[in-house]
Structures are given as C-alpha cells and as structure tokens.
Design a protein around this motif. Structure first.
Motif, PDB file in Angstrom:
ATOM      1  N   LEU A  26     -33.945  17.270   8.870  1.00 20.04           N
ATOM      2  CA  LEU A  26     -34.953  18.292   8.616  1.00 20.04           C
ATOM      3  C   LEU A  26     -35.830  18.423   9.846  1.00 20.04           C
ATOM      4  O   LEU A  26     -36.191  17.428  10.482  1.00 20.04           O
ATOM      5  N   TYR A  27     -36.148  19.657  10.195  1.00 17.35           N
ATOM      6  CA  TYR A  27     -36.927  19.952  11.395  1.00 17.35           C
ATOM      7  C   TYR A  27     -38.146  20.801  11.021  1.00 17.35           C
ATOM      8  O   TYR A  27     -38.064  21.667  10.158  1.00 17.35           O
ATOM      9  N   TRP A  28     -39.221  20.608  11.754  1.00 15.00           N
ATOM     10  CA  TRP A  28     -40.349  21.534  11.743  1.00 15.00           C
ATOM     11  C   TRP A  28     -40.509  22.083  13.163  1.00 15.00           C
ATOM     12  O   TRP A  28     -40.601  21.315  14.129  1.00 15.00           O
ATOM     13  N   TYR A  29     -40.545  23.404  13.259  1.00 15.54           N
ATOM     14  CA  TYR A  29     -40.757  24.084  14.529  1.00 15.54           C
ATOM     15  C   TYR A  29     -42.048  24.905  14.450  1.00 15.54           C
ATOM     16  O   TYR A  29     -42.415  25.431  13.400  1.00 15.54           O
ATOM     17  N   GLN A  30     -42.700  25.036  15.598  1.00 19.98           N
ATOM     18  CA  GLN A  30     -43.837  25.940  15.729  1.00 19.98           C
ATOM     19  C   GLN A  30     -43.418  27.094  16.624  1.00 19.98           C
ATOM     20  O   GLN A  30     -42.893  26.884  17.719  1.00 19.98           O
ATOM     21  N   GLN A  31     -43.636  28.318  16.153  1.00 20.02           N
ATOM     22  CA  GLN A  31     -43.315  29.491  16.956  1.00 20.02           C
ATOM     23  C   GLN A  31     -44.570  30.336  17.131  1.00 20.02           C
ATOM     24  O   GLN A  31     -45.033  30.993  16.207  1.00 20.02           O
ATOM     25  N   ILE A  32     -45.101  30.298  18.338  1.00 24.90           N
ATOM     26  CA  ILE A  32     -46.249  31.128  18.680  1.00 24.90           C
ATOM     27  C   ILE A  32     -45.754  32.524  19.029  1.00 24.90           C
ATOM     28  O   ILE A  32     -44.667  32.682  19.595  1.00 24.90           O
ATOM     29  N   LEU A  33     -46.531  33.533  18.683  1.00 22.03           N
ATOM     30  CA  LEU A  33     -46.128  34.918  18.882  1.00 22.03           C
ATOM     31  C   LEU A  33     -45.644  35.167  20.305  1.00 22.03           C
ATOM     32  O   LEU A  33     -46.328  34.818  21.269  1.00 22.03           O
ATOM     33  N   GLY A  34     -44.434  35.732  20.415  1.00 21.19           N
ATOM     34  CA  GLY A  34     -43.876  36.056  21.726  1.00 21.19           C
ATOM     35  C   GLY A  34     -43.159  34.915  22.408  1.00 21.19           C
ATOM     36  O   GLY A  34     -42.683  35.069  23.535  1.00 21.19           O
ATOM     37  N   GLN A  35     -43.037  33.781  21.739  1.00 18.68           N
ATOM     38  CA  GLN A  35     -42.371  32.627  22.328  1.00 18.68           C
ATOM     39  C   GLN A  35     -41.224  32.162  21.439  1.00 18.68           C
ATOM     40  O   GLN A  35     -41.134  32.546  20.269  1.00 18.68           O
ATOM     41  N   GLY A  36     -40.368  31.327  22.001  1.00 21.28           N
ATOM     42  CA  GLY A  36     -39.319  30.707  21.214  1.00 21.28           C
ATOM     43  C   GLY A  36     -39.869  29.533  20.416  1.00 21.28           C
ATOM     44  O   GLY A  36     -40.933  29.006  20.722  1.00 21.28           O
ATOM     45  N   PRO A  37     -39.164  29.120  19.377  1.00 20.57           N
ATOM     46  CA  PRO A  37     -39.615  27.983  18.576  1.00 20.57           C
ATOM     47  C   PRO A  37     -39.676  26.694  19.388  1.00 20.57           C
ATOM     48  O   PRO A  37     -38.832  26.454  20.254  1.00 20.57           O
TER      49      PRO A  37
ATOM     50  N   LEU B  65     -39.911  22.497  18.880  1.00 20.16           N
ATOM     51  CA  LEU B  65     -39.753  21.431  17.896  1.00 20.16           C
ATOM     52  C   LEU B  65     -41.025  20.601  17.802  1.00 20.16           C
ATOM     53  O   LEU B  65     -41.537  20.102  18.802  1.00 20.16           O
ATOM     54  N   LEU B  66     -41.520  20.435  16.578  1.00 17.91           N
ATOM     55  CA  LEU B  66     -42.659  19.549  16.342  1.00 17.91           C
ATOM     56  C   LEU B  66     -42.186  18.164  15.917  1.00 17.91           C
ATOM     57  O   LEU B  66     -42.650  17.154  16.438  1.00 17.91           O
ATOM     58  N   ILE B  67     -41.277  18.138  14.948  1.00 19.25           N
ATOM     59  CA  ILE B  67     -40.819  16.856  14.427  1.00 19.25           C
ATOM     60  C   ILE B  67     -39.446  17.025  13.808  1.00 19.25           C
ATOM     61  O   ILE B  67     -39.121  18.085  13.265  1.00 19.25           O
ATOM     62  N   GLN B  68     -38.647  15.967  13.919  1.00 16.66           N
ATOM     63  CA  GLN B  68     -37.295  15.951  13.362  1.00 16.66           C
ATOM     64  C   GLN B  68     -37.136  14.689  12.541  1.00 16.66           C
ATOM     65  O   GLN B  68     -37.433  13.586  13.002  1.00 16.66           O
TER      66      GLN B  68
ATOM     67  N   SER C 132     -42.148  13.749  19.525  1.00 13.60           N
ATOM     68  CA  SER C 132     -42.788  13.678  20.827  1.00 13.60           C
ATOM     69  C   SER C 132     -43.705  14.864  21.116  1.00 13.60           C
ATOM     70  O   SER C 132     -44.619  14.762  21.931  1.00 13.60           O
ATOM     71  N   GLN C 133     -43.468  16.007  20.485  1.00 16.26           N
ATOM     72  CA  GLN C 133     -44.304  17.177  20.736  1.00 16.26           C
ATOM     73  C   GLN C 133     -45.244  17.479  19.573  1.00 16.26           C
ATOM     74  O   GLN C 133     -45.841  18.555  19.530  1.00 16.26           O
ATOM     75  N   LEU C 134     -45.399  16.556  18.690  1.00 14.26           N
ATOM     76  CA  LEU C 134     -46.322  16.739  17.565  1.00 14.26           C
ATOM     77  C   LEU C 134     -47.724  16.300  17.994  1.00 14.26           C
ATOM     78  O   LEU C 134     -47.895  15.142  18.399  1.00 14.26           O
ATOM     79  N   PRO C 135     -48.716  17.173  17.914  1.00 12.91           N
ATOM     80  CA  PRO C 135     -50.099  16.768  18.264  1.00 12.91           C
ATOM     81  C   PRO C 135     -50.649  15.842  17.181  1.00 12.91           C
ATOM     82  O   PRO C 135     -51.261  16.281  16.208  1.00 12.91           O
ATOM     83  N   LYS C 136     -50.473  14.575  17.383  1.00 13.13           N
ATOM     84  CA  LYS C 136     -50.697  13.617  16.295  1.00 13.13           C
ATOM     85  C   LYS C 136     -52.172  13.445  15.929  1.00 13.13           C
ATOM     86  O   LYS C 136     -52.483  12.860  14.885  1.00 13.13           O
ATOM     87  N   ASP C 137     -53.065  13.939  16.783  1.00  8.26           N
ATOM     88  CA  ASP C 137     -54.478  13.842  16.425  1.00  8.26           C
ATOM     89  C   ASP C 137     -54.835  14.811  15.296  1.00  8.26           C
ATOM     90  O   ASP C 137     -55.847  14.608  14.596  1.00  8.26           O
ATOM     91  N   ARG C 138     -54.005  15.850  15.074  1.00  5.62           N
ATOM     92  CA  ARG C 138     -54.351  16.817  14.041  1.00  5.62           C
ATOM     93  C   ARG C 138     -53.186  17.176  13.134  1.00  5.62           C
ATOM     94  O   ARG C 138     -53.376  17.734  12.051  1.00  5.62           O
TER      95      ARG C 138
ATOM     96  N   VAL D 231     -29.358  26.010  23.327  1.00  2.00           N
ATOM     97  CA  VAL D 231     -28.420  24.997  23.799  1.00  2.00           C
ATOM     98  C   VAL D 231     -28.726  23.689  23.090  1.00  2.00           C
ATOM     99  O   VAL D 231     -29.880  23.369  22.802  1.00  2.00           O
ATOM    100  N   SER D 232     -27.668  22.974  22.763  1.00  2.00           N
ATOM    101  CA  SER D 232     -27.839  21.723  22.039  1.00  2.00           C
ATOM    102  C   SER D 232     -27.006  20.619  22.673  1.00  2.00           C
ATOM    103  O   SER D 232     -25.817  20.807  22.925  1.00  2.00           O
ATOM    104  N   ASP D 233     -27.646  19.493  22.949  1.00  2.00           N
ATOM    105  CA  ASP D 233     -26.859  18.314  23.258  1.00  2.00           C
ATOM    106  C   ASP D 233     -26.763  17.487  21.983  1.00  2.00           C
ATOM    107  O   ASP D 233     -26.911  18.024  20.892  1.00  2.00           O
ATOM    108  N   TRP D 234     -26.555  16.212  22.090  1.00  2.45           N
ATOM    109  CA  TRP D 234     -26.315  15.421  20.882  1.00  2.45           C
ATOM    110  C   TRP D 234     -27.570  15.157  20.077  1.00  2.45           C
ATOM    111  O   TRP D 234     -27.516  14.622  18.999  1.00  2.45           O
ATOM    112  N   GLU D 235     -28.716  15.533  20.615  1.00  4.83           N
ATOM    113  CA  GLU D 235     -29.941  15.130  19.951  1.00  4.83           C
ATOM    114  C   GLU D 235     -30.892  16.267  19.578  1.00  4.83           C
ATOM    115  O   GLU D 235     -31.595  16.172  18.583  1.00  4.83           O
ATOM    116  N   LYS D 236     -30.936  17.301  20.379  1.00  7.72           N
ATOM    117  CA  LYS D 236     -31.962  18.306  20.112  1.00  7.72           C
ATOM    118  C   LYS D 236     -31.525  19.689  20.564  1.00  7.72           C
ATOM    119  O   LYS D 236     -30.635  19.848  21.371  1.00  7.72           O
TER     120      LYS D 236
END
Lengths: 114, 111
Positions: free
Chosen positions: A32-43, A45-48, A58-64, B93-98
């Motif tokens: 399961l994935y959560w993505y953030q998509q800001i207007l005009g940008q690609g998604p 990844l926040l968390i997997q 790694s890209q989840l702002p863990k303070d909030r 594009v996807s590798d084995w992880e993301k």
C-alpha cells in the motif's frame, strides 16, 4: 473487482488544524502506498507499506505527517498540524507485491488548507 | 538512481490526428516502465506497462508505446486522437523497489 477506496474525497481545513484520510486497498494487495500530488506536479511517494510494515517513509514529513496500516489492510494518513503547502491531492495506491507489480490508484483525497 | 523526463509539458493535437507523448528514462537496472493517465478530478489509471517482454506494448484505448533501450525512451503514441483523450499523462519508471514519476504531459485535443 472493487478498486482502491479513499475517503473523504474533499476536505477544506484551516492551517494548524488536523485531518485524516482513509484508504481501503484492493483485496489481497500486500503493498500500500500514499502519494502526495501538488497541483501541476507528478505524484510524490510519502510512504510505502508491505503488509503492516513500513518499507519506505523517507519523504514523509514526520514532524506533522503520520500513517499506519493496522492489520495489514486499511490505512490512515494523518496531518497535524496542517500547513498551507500541504494543499494537494493525497493518492492511495495498492499492488499485489512491491516487485514489478502493477500499482492501482484510488481517486484521491483533495485537501485544501486555508 | 532512476529518473524519468517527459520532454513536453503540454501537447495539443487536432481530433483524428496522431498523438506522440515523449518520455526518456534513466535506470541502473532493467526497468519496468508504465504510462498512467489522469483525467480531471480522477485518480491515475494504468494505460500500459513494459516489463522486459515485447518492446512494443499495447495498452487500453488504442494507445501503445515502444521501449527503445538504445535511446532510453518509452514514447506513447496513438494513431488517431479522440476528444476523450484529453488528460494528463505520466510516464513512470520502476526498479525493484519504487516508482518514479515524470512531471506529466497535458494533452489537449482540438475539435
């Protein structure tokens, strides 16, 4: 086959308030994935999750931001306190597994922070 | 590290004419490549995917894409555009992880 379900679809909150989004993945999907998509940008990844364990936050702002996937099925994403720059679409997605599996997306939860 | 570049942020074509959306990728591994489409206020829908089988991949709604390793490209094409094709298209594009998403190409169809 039912798709990825998300709720609420739309939410408007004031800055510094909190919000929670819910996701129900496709039955049997371990990843399961959560993505953030800001207007005009690609998604972005926040968390997997793989089952109920975190694979990448790694890209989840863990303070909030926080997310959990109890029992390896449903997931919630919480933002507290919200900032103006959190205005975005939050996309939940799922796949059978994390290796070469096709990822299926929900319709997204649209957040506006004012 | 992997990356994907969508060469056009906006493409406009007339209805009934061919569509070409360009995508170049970079990956340390033999990648999987996808095209997703996003209609206004909708989630992302998979159009097609390449996973090291046939280099010419056919997808839904008449779209297809060709994997060219020598050019590190995965361009999306359709012989004849329809009004319902107007949307945002993402090369992934996807590798084995993301997954790594491109920045998207907005396709406009002129009646």
């Amino acid at each position: 086959e039912a798709g990825v379900a998300q709720s609420p679809r739309y939410k408007i909150i004031e800055k510094r308030q909190s919000v929670a989004f819910w996701c129900n993945p496709i039955s049997g999907h371990a990843t399961l994935y959560w993505y953030q998509q800001i207007l005009g940008q690609g998604p972005k990844l926040l968390i997997q999750f793989q089952n109920n364990g975190v694979v990448d936050d790694s890209q989840l702002p863990k303070d909030r931001f926080s997310a959990e996937r109890l029992k390896g099925v449903d997931s919630t994403l919480k933002i507290q306190p919200a900032k103006l720059e959190d205005s975005a679409v939050y996309l939940c997605a799922s796949s059978l597994d994390q290796i070469l599996g096709t990822i299926y997306f929900g319709e997204g939860s649209w957040l506006t922070v004012v | 590290a992997q990356s994907v570049t969508q060469l056009d942020s906006h493409v406009s074509v007339s209805e009934g004419t061919p569509v070409l959306l360009r995508c170049n990728y970079s990956s340390s591994y033999s990648p999987s490549l996808f095209w997703y489409v996003q209609h206004p206020n909708k989630g992302l829908q998979l159009l097609l995917k390449y996973t090291s089988a046939a280099t010419l991949v056919k997808g839904i709604n008449g779209f297809e894409a060709e994997f060219k390793k020598s050019e590190t490209s995965f361009h999306l094409t359709k012989p004849s555009a329809h009004m319902s094709d107007a949307a945002e298209y993402f090369c992934v594009v996807s590798d084995w992880e993301k997954l790594t998403f491109g920045t998207g190409t907005r396709l406009t169809i002129i009646p």
